[in-house]
Design a protein around this motif. Structure first.
Motif, PDB file in Angstrom:
ATOM      1  N   LYS A 238       0.947  -1.305   0.082  1.00  0.00           N
ATOM      2  CA  LYS A 238       0.048  -0.050  -0.085  1.00  0.00           C
ATOM      3  C   LYS A 238       0.850   1.223  -0.013  1.00  0.00           C
ATOM      4  O   LYS A 238       0.290   2.157  -0.581  1.00  0.00           O
ATOM      5  CB  LYS A 238      -0.937   0.156   1.207  1.00  0.00           C
ATOM      6  CG  LYS A 238      -2.034  -1.028   1.116  1.00  0.00           C
ATOM      7  CD  LYS A 238      -3.020  -0.925   0.369  1.00  0.00           C
ATOM      8  CE  LYS A 238      -4.159  -2.025   0.466  1.00  0.00           C
ATOM      9  NZ  LYS A 238      -5.174  -1.970  -0.851  1.00  0.00           N
ATOM     10  N   SER A 239       2.056   1.286   0.696  1.00  0.00           N
ATOM     11  CA  SER A 239       2.863   2.243   0.705  1.00  0.00           C
ATOM     12  C   SER A 239       3.633   2.668  -0.639  1.00  0.00           C
ATOM     13  O   SER A 239       4.267   3.822  -0.397  1.00  0.00           O
ATOM     14  CB  SER A 239       3.799   2.043   1.933  1.00  0.00           C
ATOM     15  OG  SER A 239       3.437   1.707   3.093  1.00  0.00           O
ATOM     16  N   LEU A 240       3.445   1.907  -1.493  1.00  0.00           N
ATOM     17  CA  LEU A 240       4.192   2.057  -2.648  1.00  0.00           C
ATOM     18  C   LEU A 240       3.541   3.452  -3.304  1.00  0.00           C
ATOM     19  O   LEU A 240       4.018   4.099  -4.016  1.00  0.00           O
ATOM     20  CB  LEU A 240       3.999   0.951  -3.673  1.00  0.00           C
ATOM     21  CG  LEU A 240       4.805  -0.046  -3.133  1.00  0.00           C
ATOM     22  CD1 LEU A 240       4.920  -1.432  -4.258  1.00  0.00           C
ATOM     23  CD2 LEU A 240       6.518   0.296  -3.126  1.00  0.00           C
ATOM     24  N   LEU A 241       2.065   3.544  -3.278  1.00  0.00           N
ATOM     25  CA  LEU A 241       1.489   4.679  -3.636  1.00  0.00           C
ATOM     26  C   LEU A 241       2.036   6.187  -3.181  1.00  0.00           C
ATOM     27  O   LEU A 241       1.865   7.263  -3.725  1.00  0.00           O
ATOM     28  CB  LEU A 241       0.081   5.001  -3.147  1.00  0.00           C
ATOM     29  CG  LEU A 241      -0.980   5.778  -4.016  1.00  0.00           C
ATOM     30  CD1 LEU A 241      -0.848   5.762  -5.505  1.00  0.00           C
ATOM     31  CD2 LEU A 241      -2.295   5.717  -3.565  1.00  0.00           C
ATOM     32  N   PHE A 242       2.944   6.094  -1.989  1.00  0.00           N
ATOM     33  CA  PHE A 242       3.312   6.978  -1.321  1.00  0.00           C
ATOM     34  C   PHE A 242       5.060   7.062  -1.410  1.00  0.00           C
ATOM     35  O   PHE A 242       5.662   7.884  -0.703  1.00  0.00           O
ATOM     36  CB  PHE A 242       2.898   7.274   0.214  1.00  0.00           C
ATOM     37  CG  PHE A 242       1.428   7.036   0.389  1.00  0.00           C
ATOM     38  CD1 PHE A 242       0.749   8.241   0.135  1.00  0.00           C
ATOM     39  CD2 PHE A 242       1.083   5.849   0.279  1.00  0.00           C
ATOM     40  CE1 PHE A 242      -0.640   8.096   0.286  1.00  0.00           C
ATOM     41  CE2 PHE A 242      -0.493   5.901   0.514  1.00  0.00           C
ATOM     42  CZ  PHE A 242      -1.304   6.644   0.315  1.00  0.00           C
ATOM     43  N   ASP A 243       5.435   6.664  -2.520  1.00  0.00           N
ATOM     44  CA  ASP A 243       7.072   6.649  -2.657  1.00  0.00           C
ATOM     45  C   ASP A 243       7.372   7.793  -3.598  1.00  0.00           C
ATOM     46  O   ASP A 243       8.500   7.412  -4.267  1.00  0.00           O
ATOM     47  CB  ASP A 243       7.385   5.245  -3.309  1.00  0.00           C
ATOM     48  CG  ASP A 243       6.733   4.702  -4.614  1.00  0.00           C
ATOM     49  OD1 ASP A 243       5.845   5.591  -5.164  1.00  0.00           O
ATOM     50  OD2 ASP A 243       7.241   3.830  -5.164  1.00  0.00           O
ATOM     51  N   GLY A 244       6.712   8.672  -3.872  1.00  0.00           N
ATOM     52  CA  GLY A 244       7.190   9.591  -5.045  1.00  0.00           C
ATOM     53  C   GLY A 244       6.246   9.850  -5.952  1.00  0.00           C
ATOM     54  O   GLY A 244       6.560  10.670  -6.774  1.00  0.00           O
ATOM     55  N   ARG A 245       5.218   8.980  -6.141  1.00  0.00           N
ATOM     56  CA  ARG A 245       4.412   8.870  -7.640  1.00  0.00           C
ATOM     57  C   ARG A 245       3.265   9.593  -7.448  1.00  0.00           C
ATOM     58  O   ARG A 245       2.585  10.124  -8.419  1.00  0.00           O
ATOM     59  CB  ARG A 245       4.301   7.502  -7.915  1.00  0.00           C
ATOM     60  CG  ARG A 245       3.175   6.902  -7.215  1.00  0.00           C
ATOM     61  CD  ARG A 245       2.858   5.456  -7.614  1.00  0.00           C
ATOM     62  NE  ARG A 245       4.168   4.443  -7.262  1.00  0.00           N
ATOM     63  CZ  ARG A 245       4.333   3.298  -7.785  1.00  0.00           C
ATOM     64  NH1 ARG A 245       3.503   2.752  -8.743  1.00  0.00           N
ATOM     65  NH2 ARG A 245       5.142   2.714  -7.371  1.00  0.00           N
ATOM     66  N   SER A 246       3.076  10.178  -6.028  1.00  0.00           N
ATOM     67  CA  SER A 246       1.819  11.316  -5.769  1.00  0.00           C
ATOM     68  C   SER A 246       2.130  12.501  -5.691  1.00  0.00           C
ATOM     69  O   SER A 246       3.206  12.732  -4.586  1.00  0.00           O
ATOM     70  CB  SER A 246       0.811  10.518  -4.766  1.00  0.00           C
ATOM     71  OG  SER A 246       0.531   9.188  -5.063  1.00  0.00           O
ATOM     72  N   THR A 247       1.819  13.689  -6.408  1.00  0.00           N
ATOM     73  CA  THR A 247       2.036  15.201  -6.286  1.00  0.00           C
ATOM     74  C   THR A 247       1.753  15.459  -4.494  1.00  0.00           C
ATOM     75  O   THR A 247       2.390  15.982  -4.048  1.00  0.00           O
ATOM     76  CB  THR A 247       1.412  15.911  -7.091  1.00  0.00           C
ATOM     77  OG1 THR A 247       1.844  15.494  -8.221  1.00  0.00           O
ATOM     78  CG2 THR A 247       2.060  17.220  -7.040  1.00  0.00           C
ATOM     79  N   THR A 248       0.438  15.055  -4.169  1.00  0.00           N
ATOM     80  CA  THR A 248      -0.073  15.388  -2.925  1.00  0.00           C
ATOM     81  C   THR A 248      -0.394  14.036  -2.172  1.00  0.00           C
ATOM     82  O   THR A 248      -1.002  13.186  -2.882  1.00  0.00           O
ATOM     83  CB  THR A 248      -1.449  16.259  -3.116  1.00  0.00           C
ATOM     84  OG1 THR A 248      -0.906  17.619  -3.827  1.00  0.00           O
ATOM     85  CG2 THR A 248      -1.845  16.806  -1.854  1.00  0.00           C
ATOM     86  N   GLU A 249      -0.237  14.040  -0.917  1.00  0.00           N
ATOM     87  CA  GLU A 249      -0.565  12.570  -0.305  1.00  0.00           C
ATOM     88  C   GLU A 249      -1.622  13.246   0.764  1.00  0.00           C
ATOM     89  O   GLU A 249      -1.571  14.007   1.538  1.00  0.00           O
ATOM     90  CB  GLU A 249       0.735  12.173   0.374  1.00  0.00           C
ATOM     91  CG  GLU A 249       1.843  11.654  -0.799  1.00  0.00           C
ATOM     92  CD  GLU A 249       2.795  11.096  -0.152  1.00  0.00           C
ATOM     93  OE1 GLU A 249       3.063  11.478   1.194  1.00  0.00           O
ATOM     94  OE2 GLU A 249       3.911  10.838  -0.943  1.00  0.00           O
ATOM     95  N   VAL A 250      -2.682  12.423   1.088  1.00  0.00           N
ATOM     96  CA  VAL A 250      -3.803  12.472   1.828  1.00  0.00           C
ATOM     97  C   VAL A 250      -4.097  11.407   2.550  1.00  0.00           C
ATOM     98  O   VAL A 250      -4.432  10.258   2.141  1.00  0.00           O
ATOM     99  CB  VAL A 250      -5.114  13.152   1.023  1.00  0.00           C
ATOM    100  CG1 VAL A 250      -6.134  13.532   2.187  1.00  0.00           C
ATOM    101  CG2 VAL A 250      -4.784  14.103   0.385  1.00  0.00           C
ATOM    102  N   VAL A 251      -3.823  11.376   4.102  1.00  0.00           N
ATOM    103  CA  VAL A 251      -3.906  10.035   4.705  1.00  0.00           C
ATOM    104  C   VAL A 251      -4.785  10.316   6.007  1.00  0.00           C
ATOM    105  O   VAL A 251      -4.800  11.204   6.794  1.00  0.00           O
ATOM    106  CB  VAL A 251      -2.625   9.877   5.183  1.00  0.00           C
ATOM    107  CG1 VAL A 251      -2.365   8.576   6.162  1.00  0.00           C
ATOM    108  CG2 VAL A 251      -1.436   9.600   4.057  1.00  0.00           C
ATOM    109  N   VAL A 252      -5.550   9.180   6.190  1.00  0.00           N
ATOM    110  CA  VAL A 252      -6.426   8.995   7.337  1.00  0.00           C
ATOM    111  C   VAL A 252      -5.616   8.802   8.410  1.00  0.00           C
ATOM    112  O   VAL A 252      -4.994   7.557   8.289  1.00  0.00           O
ATOM    113  CB  VAL A 252      -7.865   8.280   7.028  1.00  0.00           C
ATOM    114  CG1 VAL A 252      -8.398   8.089   8.595  1.00  0.00           C
ATOM    115  CG2 VAL A 252      -8.593   8.706   6.098  1.00  0.00           C
ATOM    116  N   VAL A 253      -5.251   9.489   9.450  1.00  0.00           N
ATOM    117  CA  VAL A 253      -4.415   9.111  10.752  1.00  0.00           C
ATOM    118  C   VAL A 253      -5.035   8.447  11.931  1.00  0.00           C
ATOM    119  O   VAL A 253      -4.539   8.475  12.806  1.00  0.00           O
ATOM    120  CB  VAL A 253      -3.608  10.295  11.143  1.00  0.00           C
ATOM    121  CG1 VAL A 253      -2.745  10.866   9.862  1.00  0.00           C
ATOM    122  CG2 VAL A 253      -4.595  11.644  11.439  1.00  0.00           C
TER     123      VAL A 253
END
Length: 510
Positions: A238-253
């Motif tokens: 799942k974390s691969l979506l946040f490895d630099g391929r997304s300009t903005t990252e939005v996360v439920v914490v």
């Protein structure tokens, strides 16, 4: 499986360009520099003249075994690994062969180059997580339409290009199909594409070559451990979506998993009281008409009262996440609120009402946490009994089956254990594992348990037992229109079966 759509206009790409950009080794005769490709696929039956055929290694067979069929259909080049290149069909192919040690890893990028890198011309809004991907994608799409955007949608239930609906074979299409689909959307004037991104798609490189304007995370709970070794490996995918391929990252914490993804630039989302997050939801309440109302807090101090026609606090979290995604794409708060209120999500806490005196709901919950959340949401809306119909799929994560039975029996007054999609497994064995978990719960903490293997009969039995004020939840298959048994998919819709059972009961009692 029908061939996916392709764009009408494709600029031919020289094979030598693909070789230079991918780092592949080229096996070709002297005319190779003059050969170009105009499409890509990894299925021989979908090859059209001018295609690059991706002959990938598989668990049971190698794609190179189908190279002869692909070449006969007009493939002008092949991408494969060293093993594939040694197959007789490719040694004597007479077309350029691109050899790469990890062809699946580069296929997405290659397909993107062939189709003109369409994700750079779209706002692709990716949503990953265990639960809530579909609902969040629909919430985002509804907000975009309220703001006048031209939308596409890619996900489990369906793929849409503007108003045209396509059936979905996977949550996330294979890499060449995805890039072709995005190129079609560009041709048809789409501007924004909410898209579910599964862990399989990330681990198998299906979204390689796709640039995401937003990457979003909902939550993580046990699922797909037939594919991933453990929860840590599942989260890593799942974390691969946040490895630099997304300009903005939005996360439920609201979980430790989400908190691990936070960086100084992450847009955070929470529905937990006291949690510091950029986007928050408070004052959650059920309206007299059954909707949920809540106060939406934006990062700059703006607030708005929002409503969603979906039960459960988890759906408030999905809606708040959708609001944060929409805000990053420039949608105003009033349009966000309008979109949230207007959303319709097939098979996700979908009410079936024909005038009966009990509540009937179809939901896709097919993992322990999702079953628990669905039942908690329904319990908050009824003082009557909850009757749950539930099964587990075959050829999938076996460890969750007792947990599913336990979750269902803890939250219901009556659970009917039935078949889901047994696939190649013995349905009785699947039910037995669920029953083991259900019967491990002490009688003081559990409801009654029945076993009815035939899903149609199980749904009818639940409806027959429902009285005024009760809730019937048919869970696990949601929007699905078929049931796979022993390799054959039979037409089957939980919604249609639930409607039929309710109609029969109303006629009998008329």
């Amino acid at each position: 499986m029908a061939a996916p759509p392709r764009p009408n206009l494709i600029e031919p790409v020289p094979v030598t360009t693909l070789v230079a950009r991918s780092g592949a080794r080229l096996i070709a005769d002297p005319v190779a520099p003059e050969i170009a490709v105009t499409g890509a696929t990894l299925r021989a039956q979908h090859v059209v003249p001018g295609d690059l055929f991706a002959a990938l290694p598989g668990a049971r067979v190698h794609g190179a075994d189908f190279a002869a069929d692909a070449l006969a259909a007009g493939a002008t080049a092949v991408l494969t690994d060293e093993s594939g290149a040694e197959r007789p069909a490719l040694r004597e192919a007479g077309v350029p062969v691109l050899v790469h040690p990890e062809p699946r890893a580069v296929l997405g990028e290659i397909a993107a180059w062939i189709y003109g890198e369409p994700s750079l011309q779209l706002a692709v809004l990716g949503v990953t997580g265990t639960s809530g991907k579909t609902t969040t994608a629909y919430l985002v799409e509804s907000g975009l339409r309220a703001a006048g955007r031209v939308t596409g949608l890619i996900g489990t239930v369906e793929t849409r290009i503007g108003g045209e609906r396509l059936a979905s074979a996977f949550t996330t299409p294979e890499a060449p199909d995805l890039q072709a689909l995005l190129a079609v959307m560009v041709e048809q004037g789409v501007t924004h594409v909410p898209m579910e991104v599964s862990s399989h798609a990330l681990a198998l490189g299906r979204v390689n070559g796709t640039r995401f304007t937003v990457g979003a995370f909902t939550n993580l709970s046990q699922d797909h451990l037939d594919f991933h070794r453990d929860m840590e490996e599942y989260f890593a995918a799942k974390s691969l979506l946040f490895d630099g391929r997304s300009t903005t990252e939005v996360v439920v914490v609201d979980s430790a998993w989400g908190q691990q993804l936070v960086t100084p630039h992450t847009v955070t989302v929470s529905t937990e009281p006291g949690t510091k997050a950029a986007w928050r939801a408070t004052d959650i309440a059920i309206t007299p008409t059954g909707e949920q109302a809540f106060t939406l807090h934006a990062p700059d101090g703006r607030t708005a009262t929002a409503t969603i026609p979906l039960p459960g606090e988890f759906n408030v979290a999905n809606a708040t996440l959708a609001a944060a995604i929409l805000d990053t794409t420039g949608v105003s708060l009033d349009k966000i609120v309008a979109g949230l209120a207007a959303v319709e999500v097939p098979g996700r806490m979908e009410r079936v009402y024909l005038g009966q005196k009990f509540t009937a709901v179809v939901d896709y919950a097919h993992k322990p946490a999702a079953v628990t959340q669905a039942l908690q949401a329904l319990r908050a809306r009824t003082e009557g009994r909850i009757i749950t119909v539930l099964g587990c799929g075959g050829d999938r994560d076996t460890a969750k089956r007792p947990m599913m039975g336990e979750a269902a029996v803890r939250g219901s007054d009556l659970v009917i254990i039935t078949d889901d999609n047994p696939r190649s497994e013995d349905p009785a064995a699947i039910r037995a594992a669920m029953l083991q978990g259900a019967r491990a719960v002490s009688p003081a903490q559990s409801g009654e348990v029945l076993e009815i293997g035939d899903r149609r009969e199980a749904i009818a039995a639940a409806v027959e037992r429902a009285g005024p004020g009760d809730v019937v939840l048919v869970a696990g298959k949601g929007h699905e229109s078929g049931q796979e048994v022993a390799g054959v998919v039979h037409p089957f819709s939980d919604r249609a079966e639930l409607e039929a059972a309710i109609r029969e009961k109303l006629e009998v009692n008329a």
